[in-house]
Motif scaffolding. Structure first.
Motif, PDB file in Angstrom:
ATOM      1  N   ILE A   1       0.876  -1.182   0.000  1.00 46.12           N
ATOM      2  CA  ILE A   1       0.000   0.000   0.000  1.00 46.12           C
ATOM      3  C   ILE A   1       0.904   1.220   0.000  1.00 46.12           C
ATOM      4  N   LYS A   2       0.913   1.912  -1.123  1.00 47.59           N
ATOM      5  CA  LYS A   2       1.794   3.089  -1.242  1.00 47.59           C
ATOM      6  C   LYS A   2       1.129   4.280  -0.557  1.00 47.59           C
ATOM      7  N   LEU A   3       1.680   4.655   0.571  1.00 47.02           N
ATOM      8  CA  LEU A   3       1.155   5.783   1.325  1.00 47.02           C
ATOM      9  C   LEU A   3       1.612   7.100   0.710  1.00 47.02           C
ATOM     10  N   ASN A   4       0.996   8.170   1.137  1.00 46.99           N
ATOM     11  CA  ASN A   4       1.549   9.496   0.894  1.00 46.99           C
ATOM     12  C   ASN A   4       1.602  10.209   2.231  1.00 46.99           C
ATOM     13  N   CYS A   5       2.820  10.423   2.720  1.00 44.49           N
ATOM     14  CA  CYS A   5       2.984  11.044   4.037  1.00 44.49           C
ATOM     15  C   CYS A   5       3.776  12.343   3.962  1.00 44.49           C
ATOM     16  N   SER A   6       3.934  12.902   2.766  1.00 42.46           N
ATOM     17  CA  SER A   6       4.788  14.093   2.659  1.00 42.46           C
ATOM     18  C   SER A   6       4.182  15.284   3.394  1.00 42.46           C
ATOM     19  N   GLY A   7       2.871  15.306   3.584  1.00 48.59           N
ATOM     20  CA  GLY A   7       2.252  16.411   4.322  1.00 48.59           C
ATOM     21  C   GLY A   7       1.885  16.048   5.746  1.00 48.59           C
ATOM     22  N   ALA A   8       2.313  14.871   6.185  1.00 52.99           N
ATOM     23  CA  ALA A   8       1.946  14.411   7.534  1.00 52.99           C
ATOM     24  C   ALA A   8       2.586  15.306   8.597  1.00 52.99           C
ATOM     25  N   PRO A   9       1.939  15.473   9.727  1.00 51.35           N
ATOM     26  CA  PRO A   9       0.698  14.798  10.125  1.00 51.35           C
ATOM     27  C   PRO A   9      -0.567  15.587   9.752  1.00 51.35           C
ATOM     28  N   GLN A  10      -0.423  16.690   8.999  1.00 52.21           N
ATOM     29  CA  GLN A  10      -1.621  17.460   8.658  1.00 52.21           C
ATOM     30  C   GLN A  10      -2.448  16.752   7.585  1.00 52.21           C
ATOM     31  N   ILE A  11      -1.756  16.293   6.541  1.00 51.42           N
ATOM     32  CA  ILE A  11      -2.477  15.577   5.479  1.00 51.42           C
ATOM     33  C   ILE A  11      -1.617  14.424   4.998  1.00 51.42           C
ATOM     34  N   MET A  12      -2.253  13.281   4.853  1.00 52.34           N
ATOM     35  CA  MET A  12      -1.553  12.065   4.446  1.00 52.34           C
ATOM     36  C   MET A  12      -2.604  11.043   4.055  1.00 52.34           C
ATOM     37  N   SER A  13      -2.174   9.905   3.569  1.00 50.64           N
ATOM     38  CA  SER A  13      -3.105   8.802   3.356  1.00 50.64           C
ATOM     39  C   SER A  13      -3.733   8.531   4.720  1.00 50.64           C
ATOM     40  N   HIS A  14      -5.000   8.873   4.847  1.00 57.79           N
ATOM     41  CA  HIS A  14      -5.570   8.863   6.195  1.00 57.79           C
ATOM     42  C   HIS A  14      -5.622   7.435   6.729  1.00 57.79           C
ATOM     43  N   PRO A  15      -5.280   7.259   8.000  1.00 63.49           N
ATOM     44  CA  PRO A  15      -5.274   5.888   8.540  1.00 63.49           C
ATOM     45  C   PRO A  15      -6.626   5.204   8.451  1.00 63.49           C
ATOM     46  N   SER A  16      -7.709   5.981   8.456  1.00 61.06           N
ATOM     47  CA  SER A  16      -9.025   5.342   8.340  1.00 61.06           C
ATOM     48  C   SER A  16      -9.199   4.740   6.937  1.00 61.06           C
ATOM     49  N   VAL A  17      -8.650   5.405   5.932  1.00 60.94           N
ATOM     50  CA  VAL A  17      -8.721   4.876   4.560  1.00 60.94           C
ATOM     51  C   VAL A  17      -7.832   3.639   4.433  1.00 60.94           C
ATOM     52  N   VAL A  18      -6.630   3.752   4.978  1.00 62.79           N
ATOM     53  CA  VAL A  18      -5.689   2.628   4.906  1.00 62.79           C
ATOM     54  C   VAL A  18      -6.260   1.430   5.664  1.00 62.79           C
ATOM     55  N   ALA A  19      -6.856   1.702   6.818  1.00 60.28           N
ATOM     56  CA  ALA A  19      -7.440   0.609   7.614  1.00 60.28           C
ATOM     57  C   ALA A  19      -8.577  -0.075   6.859  1.00 60.28           C
ATOM     58  N   ALA A  20      -9.382   0.718   6.144  1.00 59.88           N
ATOM     59  CA  ALA A  20     -10.485   0.123   5.372  1.00 59.88           C
ATOM     60  C   ALA A  20      -9.949  -0.771   4.251  1.00 59.88           C
ATOM     61  N   ILE A  21      -8.876  -0.337   3.616  1.00 59.84           N
ATOM     62  CA  ILE A  21      -8.256  -1.151   2.561  1.00 59.84           C
ATOM     63  C   ILE A  21      -7.732  -2.460   3.142  1.00 59.84           C
ATOM     64  N   VAL A  22      -7.021  -2.339   4.263  1.00 60.82           N
ATOM     65  CA  VAL A  22      -6.440  -3.533   4.886  1.00 60.82           C
ATOM     66  C   VAL A  22      -7.537  -4.512   5.292  1.00 60.82           C
ATOM     67  N   LYS A  23      -8.629  -3.976   5.819  1.00 64.65           N
ATOM     68  CA  LYS A  23      -9.745  -4.836   6.252  1.00 64.65           C
ATOM     69  C   LYS A  23     -10.267  -5.668   5.081  1.00 64.65           C
ATOM     70  N   ASN A  24     -10.372  -5.039   3.929  1.00 66.33           N
ATOM     71  CA  ASN A  24     -10.861  -5.758   2.744  1.00 66.33           C
ATOM     72  C   ASN A  24      -9.854  -6.783   2.230  1.00 66.33           C
ATOM     73  N   LEU A  25      -8.578  -6.442   2.323  1.00 65.81           N
ATOM     74  CA  LEU A  25      -7.549  -7.402   1.892  1.00 65.81           C
ATOM     75  C   LEU A  25      -7.572  -8.642   2.781  1.00 65.81           C
ATOM     76  N   VAL A  26      -7.669  -8.399   4.072  1.00 72.60           N
ATOM     77  CA  VAL A  26      -7.721  -9.529   5.007  1.00 72.60           C
ATOM     78  C   VAL A  26      -8.980 -10.361   4.745  1.00 72.60           C
ATOM     79  N   ALA A  27     -10.072  -9.680   4.420  1.00 70.75           N
ATOM     80  CA  ALA A  27     -11.335 -10.397   4.168  1.00 70.75           C
ATOM     81  C   ALA A  27     -11.252 -11.316   2.952  1.00 70.75           C
ATOM     82  N   VAL A  28     -10.445 -10.955   1.974  1.00 67.82           N
ATOM     83  CA  VAL A  28     -10.311 -11.859   0.816  1.00 67.82           C
ATOM     84  C   VAL A  28      -9.231 -12.905   1.042  1.00 67.82           C
ATOM     85  N   GLY A  29      -8.598 -12.878   2.211  1.00 72.65           N
ATOM     86  CA  GLY A  29      -7.672 -13.957   2.556  1.00 72.65           C
ATOM     87  C   GLY A  29      -6.205 -13.601   2.482  1.00 72.65           C
ATOM     88  N   VAL A  30      -5.895 -12.341   2.228  1.00 71.11           N
ATOM     89  CA  VAL A  30      -4.470 -11.970   2.239  1.00 71.11           C
ATOM     90  C   VAL A  30      -4.019 -11.906   3.698  1.00 71.11           C
TER      91      VAL A  30
END
Lengths: 378, 293
Positions: free
Chosen positions: A105-134
């Protein structure tokens, strides 16, 4: 790919104005990689010229600076189902991933901690990956700079076992880059003329999900899918800017098109919960942040970035700022002058990098040929 | 005789303290400061922050003496360093790499470091091999020519000073002769112009992942030796090296101030198109790489 081949490719596709200008300005790239094209899921992917846009006012509360994870999950589900035409999000994710995959998962953290790939978005992606068995241990969040990643606090949002790699354990270190996969080019007489790919990508990952933000960028005009996957997966890329000149016009697309990065990047989830309309990629000035509360999802990075251009340009226009296309040398200011003044440029910006990438076959630039499915979530 | 010659290639110690101390540490070459006072003094090597010298390429400002030693090669100069604490390994590495007859006055606290480095270099002393270079430099003796040599060294554009045009070089450069009107006023631009004329593809050595390491390459009869001197004094993770020639056999060792010298593995080797590439995974102050066919 040699330069001659590169130009033939662009010519064959029919050059428009930006790409024609670029042809006169293409540095001599030497691209070295032992990898070739893999499968048919790489950029522009399974759904070229297509993307889904979902707007959800409840997804982010600017006053509290908080995302609503349930709404974010719903946005992602809606996007994935609409993109694939599947009835359920789970079926949609299975179109892309299987339990044998190792997913980056290629994050974007160059503006962190003000703006970045939000952890809630990343967490939602991870949840779906785990659900398909990764397996969680086969999921890797990656970025280049650990000091930026550390400020976000991703681990508390993720299941145990998910890995986080910040490639440059010390700035400029080559340790986590693959010396066999690089773009060589001399822009301004710099001695180190190579930009090498993150080794994790070449040696371990089978697929990549790109998670950029909606941001203005002082050099490339905007920074979306293409800039995030290209400059965020190779080292020694800041050398492409000097004084007012930036080579982002051609370098971004050139890097994004390199194998195995191109073949393995199969999905783009643009996190537009927050945005930056001036001074990007960083976000030091609060008044230049805004809150689109949108998510754009697709497999075609050019199509998504083309829509992003309109989002940033419209916001700048609404704020009375100069266009991202402004090339007037009188607009140039450096340092704080640029940072604080939305009617200035740090470099002669190159938003044409998106159209240029389309000439490399990375996606569709013409809005008339892009299908945008738009939805709203209450 | 050979042993004496090899010993002479080691940097000597300038020591006015108790004579027993260097002897106890088996330091082979020792003299008093009075004996070395007439030798040419070299600047202390290292990296300086020079905020007023902005650079397009964010290059650090390196004080290095290899170009000076190379320039004076025909004059049988003997050199003297006078070092603050912590610079001993760097100066010894520089002197050894550029094959200089050098004597070094150290901070007394660095005596054990000097002894350890001296033993390491003694173990690697070998018959001198000629330098492997791309550029023959016709030196007019001017300060500008010296600065150009300094900047060529900074870019690892390997050169040898020659007294008359000779064959056997990829490029022969003489200040103000061949293309005087095309050369700029800034010495850095001269060096870049020389680089452009030579072409990176031909270069005997290239380094990636660092801007503070200078290289010297020597070689003959199917063997070569590459010296990498890290002027930043911070350990660099992963330096990618490209050397002209096909070198299937490589052995490398690295030295730091605070640890015993150690053998290191050259990682990710590639031999292609008449060049050999490998990665030095960790470069402290100095690495010595022996290459053979």
């Amino acid at each position: 790919m040699q330069r001659r081949h590169f130009l033939q490719t662009a010519s064959a596709l029919g050059l428009t104005q930006a790409a024609s200008a670029a042809r006169e300005d293409v540095p001599k790239y030497r691209l070295v990689t032992p990898y070739g094209k893999e499968g048919n899921m790489g950029m522009p992917g399974l759904f070229p010229g297509s993307l889904v846009s979902v707007h959800a006012p409840k997804s982010f509360d600017p006053a509290a600076d908080k995302a609503d994870p349930a709404t974010v999950e719903a946005m992602l589900d809606r996007c994935m189902a609409a993109l694939t035409g599947e009835k359920t999000a789970a079926a949609a994710w299975r179109r892309f991933f299987n339990p044998q995959d190792t997913v980056g998962i290629k994050l974007n953290c160059s503006g962190a901690p003000q703006i970045m790939s939000h952890p809630s978005v990343v967490a939602a992606i991870v949840k779906n990956l785990v659900a398909v068995g990764v397996p969680a241990k086969n999921i890797w969040l990656y970025e280049r700079f650990p000091d930026q990643v550390r400020t976000v606090g991703y681990p508390s949002w993720l299941p145990e076992g998910v890995n986080i790699l910040a490639a440059e354990t010390s700035r400029g270190s080559l340790r986590n880059y693959d010396p066999r996969v690089y773009a060589e080019v001399n822009f301004f007489g710099e001695e180190d003329t190579r930009s090498c790919l993150v080794r994790l990508i070449s040696e371990r990952l089978t697929k990549i999900i790109n998670v950029p933000n909606m941001k203005d960028h002082g050099a490339s005009g905007v920074t979306g899918c293409l800039k995030n996957i290209a400059y965020g997966s190779f080292h020694n890329v800041a050398r492409s800017h000097h004084d007012a000149k930036t080579n982002t016009l051609t370098f971004i697309g050139t890097l994004a098109a390199m194998e195995p990065l191109r073949s393995r990047t199969v999905l783009h989830v643009m996190d537009g919960l927050k945005g930056v309309w001036h001074g990007g990629p960083f976000a030091p000035v609060p008044r230049f942040r805004f809150f689109p509360r949108r998510m754009l999802v697709g497999t075609d990075p050019v199509a998504i970035d083309r829509v992003l251009l309109d989002v940033i340009e419209a916001k700048r226009k609404a704020e009375g700022a100069i266009s991202v296309w402004d090339r007037d040398p009188r607009s140039l200011k450096r340092g704080r002058g640029f940072r604080d003044d939305p009617n200035s440029n740090n470099f002669i910006r190159e938003p044409g990098h998106i159209e240029y990438a389309s000439t490399l076959g990375l996606g569709t630039y013409d809005m008339a040929r892009i299908r945008v499915q738009e939805f709203g979530i209450e | 005789m050979t042993a004496l010659l090899l010993a002479a290639a080691l940097p000597g110690l300038i020591w006015d303290g108790h004579a027993e101390e260097p002897r106890r540490l088996s330091i082979p070459r020792v003299c008093a400061f009075a004996e070395a006072a007439g030798y040419q003094k070299l600047p202390v090597p290292g990296v300086r922050g020079r905020a007023e010298v902005a650079s397009a390429t964010r290059q650090p400002w390196i004080d290095a003496n290899g170009w000076r030693i190379e320039r004076n090669r025909g004059w049988s100069r003997v050199y003297r360093y006078e070092l603050p604490a912590g610079k001993t390994v760097l100066a010894m590495a520089e002197a050894f790499a550029w094959d200089a007859d050098a004597w070094i006055k150290i901070d007394p606290a660095d005596l054990a470091v000097f002894a350890r480095m001296s033993a390491f270099l003694g173990g690697h002393a070998a018959e001198p091999m000629p330098p492997v270079v791309n550029i023959g430099m016709l030196d007019d003796g001017s300060p500008l020519a010296g600065e150009i040599m300094n900047l060529m060294a900074r870019k690892n554009l390997l050169f040898k000073v020659i007294s008359s045009p000779e064959t056997g070089y990829d490029l022969v450069f003489r200040l103000g002769s061949e293309k005087p009107k095309t050369y700029p006023a800034n010495p850095a631009d001269y060096a870049e112009s020389i680089r452009q004329q030579l072409g990176d593809e031909k270069r005997a050595v290239r380094l990636y992942g660092t801007s503070s390491v200078l290289a010297r390459l020597t070689g003959a009869h199917g063997k070569a030796r590459l010296h990498l001197v890290n002027y930043s004094q911070n350990t660099i993770e992963a330096v990618r090296v490209r050397v002209r020639g096909e070198w299937p056999h490589r052995s490398a060792a690295a030295v730091d101030s605070n640890a015993a010298p150690a053998a290191i593995a050259a990682e990710d080797p590639e031999i292609e198109g008449g060049f050999t590439e490998f990665t030095i995974p960790s470069l402290p102050l100095y690495a010595l790489i022996d290459l053979s066919r």
